[in-house]
Design a protein around this motif. Structure first.
Motif, PDB file in Angstrom:
ATOM      1  N   LYS A  19       0.919  -1.258   0.037  1.00 28.69           N
ATOM      2  CA  LYS A  19      -0.011  -0.005  -0.087  1.00 28.69           C
ATOM      3  C   LYS A  19       0.918   1.284  -0.052  1.00 28.69           C
ATOM      4  CE  LYS A  19      -3.792   2.105   2.215  1.00 28.69           C
ATOM      5  NZ  LYS A  19      -5.089   2.137   3.220  1.00 28.69           N
ATOM      6  N   LEU A  20       0.779   2.167  -1.172  1.00 25.88           N
ATOM      7  CA  LEU A  20       1.309   3.373  -1.171  1.00 25.88           C
ATOM      8  C   LEU A  20       0.484   4.656  -0.720  1.00 25.88           C
ATOM      9  CD1 LEU A  20       2.773   2.941  -4.796  1.00 25.88           C
ATOM     10  CD2 LEU A  20       3.658   2.143  -2.700  1.00 25.88           C
ATOM     11  N   SER A  21       1.530   5.354  -0.214  1.00 25.24           N
ATOM     12  CA  SER A  21       0.578   6.594   0.491  1.00 25.24           C
ATOM     13  C   SER A  21       1.428   7.740  -0.309  1.00 25.24           C
ATOM     14  CB  SER A  21       0.958   6.880   1.754  1.00 25.24           C
ATOM     15  OG  SER A  21       0.171   5.625   2.609  1.00 25.24           O
ATOM     16  N   CYS A  22       0.648   8.785  -0.322  1.00 23.16           N
ATOM     17  CA  CYS A  22       1.247  10.245  -0.854  1.00 23.16           C
ATOM     18  C   CYS A  22       0.770  11.087  -0.141  1.00 23.16           C
ATOM     19  CB  CYS A  22       0.747  10.449  -2.432  1.00 23.16           C
ATOM     20  SG  CYS A  22       1.147  11.974  -2.768  1.00 23.16           S
ATOM     21  N   ALA A  23       1.541  11.904   0.724  1.00 17.43           N
ATOM     22  CA  ALA A  23       1.175  12.873   1.515  1.00 17.43           C
ATOM     23  C   ALA A  23       1.366  14.392   0.989  1.00 17.43           C
ATOM     24  CB  ALA A  23       2.197  12.898   2.951  1.00 17.43           C
ATOM     25  N   ALA A  24       0.500  15.008   0.791  1.00 19.13           N
ATOM     26  CA  ALA A  24       0.374  16.440  -0.095  1.00 19.13           C
ATOM     27  C   ALA A  24       0.415  17.520   1.140  1.00 19.13           C
ATOM     28  CB  ALA A  24      -0.829  16.313  -0.721  1.00 19.13           C
ATOM     29  N   SER A  25       0.866  18.597   0.767  1.00 17.53           N
ATOM     30  CA  SER A  25       0.947  19.829   1.631  1.00 17.53           C
ATOM     31  C   SER A  25       1.350  21.112   0.607  1.00 17.53           C
ATOM     32  CB  SER A  25       2.127  19.718   2.664  1.00 17.53           C
ATOM     33  OG  SER A  25       3.315  19.738   2.148  1.00 17.53           O
ATOM     34  N   GLY A  26       1.062  22.425   0.834  1.00 17.68           N
ATOM     35  CA  GLY A  26       1.286  23.592  -0.001  1.00 17.68           C
ATOM     36  C   GLY A  26       0.280  23.837  -0.812  1.00 17.68           C
ATOM     37  N   ARG A  72      -8.338   8.174  -1.231  1.00 12.55           N
ATOM     38  CA  ARG A  72      -7.816   9.318  -0.776  1.00 12.55           C
ATOM     39  C   ARG A  72      -8.584   9.775   0.493  1.00 12.55           C
ATOM     40  NH1 ARG A  72      -8.331  13.722  -4.967  1.00 12.55           N
ATOM     41  NH2 ARG A  72      -7.763  15.281  -3.249  1.00 12.55           N
ATOM     42  N   ASP A  73      -8.118  10.380   1.424  1.00  7.54           N
ATOM     43  CA  ASP A  73      -8.529  10.923   2.715  1.00  7.54           C
ATOM     44  C   ASP A  73      -8.263  12.280   2.708  1.00  7.54           C
ATOM     45  OD1 ASP A  73      -8.968  11.776   5.259  1.00  7.54           O
ATOM     46  OD2 ASP A  73      -8.423   9.988   6.125  1.00  7.54           O
ATOM     47  N   ASN A  74      -9.191  13.225   2.521  1.00  2.76           N
ATOM     48  CA  ASN A  74      -9.036  14.713   2.529  1.00  2.76           C
ATOM     49  C   ASN A  74      -8.712  15.196   3.628  1.00  2.76           C
ATOM     50  OD1 ASN A  74      -9.192  14.654  -0.548  1.00  2.76           O
ATOM     51  ND2 ASN A  74     -11.517  15.224  -0.474  1.00  2.76           N
ATOM     52  N   ALA A  75      -9.077  14.863   4.771  1.00  2.00           N
ATOM     53  CA  ALA A  75      -8.889  15.101   6.204  1.00  2.00           C
ATOM     54  C   ALA A  75      -7.500  15.080   6.417  1.00  2.00           C
ATOM     55  CB  ALA A  75      -9.666  14.384   6.934  1.00  2.00           C
ATOM     56  N   LYS A  76      -6.928  14.082   5.973  1.00  3.13           N
ATOM     57  CA  LYS A  76      -5.180  13.882   6.131  1.00  3.13           C
ATOM     58  C   LYS A  76      -4.372  14.316   5.024  1.00  3.13           C
ATOM     59  CE  LYS A  76      -6.106   9.826   9.097  1.00  3.13           C
ATOM     60  NZ  LYS A  76      -5.872   8.448   9.519  1.00  3.13           N
ATOM     61  N   THR A  78      -4.112  12.992   2.175  1.00  3.81           N
ATOM     62  CA  THR A  78      -3.341  11.905   1.979  1.00  3.81           C
ATOM     63  C   THR A  78      -3.947  11.125   0.670  1.00  3.81           C
ATOM     64  OG1 THR A  78      -2.128  11.765   3.657  1.00  3.81           O
ATOM     65  CG2 THR A  78      -1.983   9.925   2.310  1.00  3.81           C
ATOM     66  N   MET A  79      -3.137  10.593  -0.349  1.00  7.21           N
ATOM     67  CA  MET A  79      -3.628   9.677  -1.241  1.00  7.21           C
ATOM     68  C   MET A  79      -3.095   8.203  -1.102  1.00  7.21           C
ATOM     69  SD  MET A  79      -3.553   9.994  -5.617  1.00  7.21           S
ATOM     70  CE  MET A  79      -1.987  10.137  -5.783  1.00  7.21           C
ATOM     71  N   TYR A  80      -3.847   7.072  -1.710  1.00  8.24           N
ATOM     72  CA  TYR A  80      -3.292   5.796  -1.421  1.00  8.24           C
ATOM     73  C   TYR A  80      -3.349   5.127  -2.584  1.00  8.24           C
ATOM     74  CZ  TYR A  80      -4.060   7.338   3.410  1.00  8.24           C
ATOM     75  OH  TYR A  80      -4.053   7.848   4.601  1.00  8.24           O
ATOM     76  N   LEU A  81      -2.357   4.053  -2.634  1.00  5.89           N
ATOM     77  CA  LEU A  81      -2.706   3.126  -3.793  1.00  5.89           C
ATOM     78  C   LEU A  81      -2.566   1.566  -3.137  1.00  5.89           C
ATOM     79  CD1 LEU A  81      -2.969   2.961  -6.953  1.00  5.89           C
ATOM     80  CD2 LEU A  81      -0.769   2.807  -7.322  1.00  5.89           C
TER      81      LEU A  81
END
Length: 114
Positions: A19-26, A72-76, A78-81
């Motif tokens: 399970k991949l995660s992508c943490a986004a910011s900015g 995806r979890d918009n509260a966090k 973060t997107m997942y695969l």
């Protein structure tokens, strides 16, 4: 500034899962469609999956449909695969992307090998 940080890659045997995660910011994550791409050694980067901003519309490449699930979890922010039934041809660097803004992460390596 904009950051996309992928994680969760590694070495897995054929038939295994990651399970991949992508943490986004900015940027305003919840406003944007997000995508996963991958690049195998010696090949061009290719589309894997896409999810709309609300998380209820998804698209997949034919090669992964039925095995991979994007979410995806918009509260966090973060997107997942979720990747199941992995095959050696799934090996590559996996990148998250904001299609309409041209933002890319640095990638995470996935290797499927026995």
């Amino acid at each position: 500034q904009v950051q996309l940080v992928e994680s969760g890659g590694g070495l897995v045997q054929p038939g295994g899962s990651l399970k991949l995660s992508c943490a986004a910011s900015g940027f305003t994550f919840m406003s944007y469609t997000m995508s996963w791409y991958r690049q195998a050694p010696g090949k061009e980067r290719e589309f894997v999956a896409r999810i709309n901003n609300g998380g209820f519309i998804t698209n997949y490449a034919d090669s992964v449909r039925g095995r991979f699930t994007i979410s995806r979890d918009n509260a966090k922010n973060t997107m997942y695969l979720q990747m199941n039934s992995l095959k050696p041809e799934d090996t590559g660097v996996y990148y998250c992307n904001v299609p309409t803004r041209g933002y890319w992460g640095q990638g995470t390596q996935v290797t499927v090998s026995s």
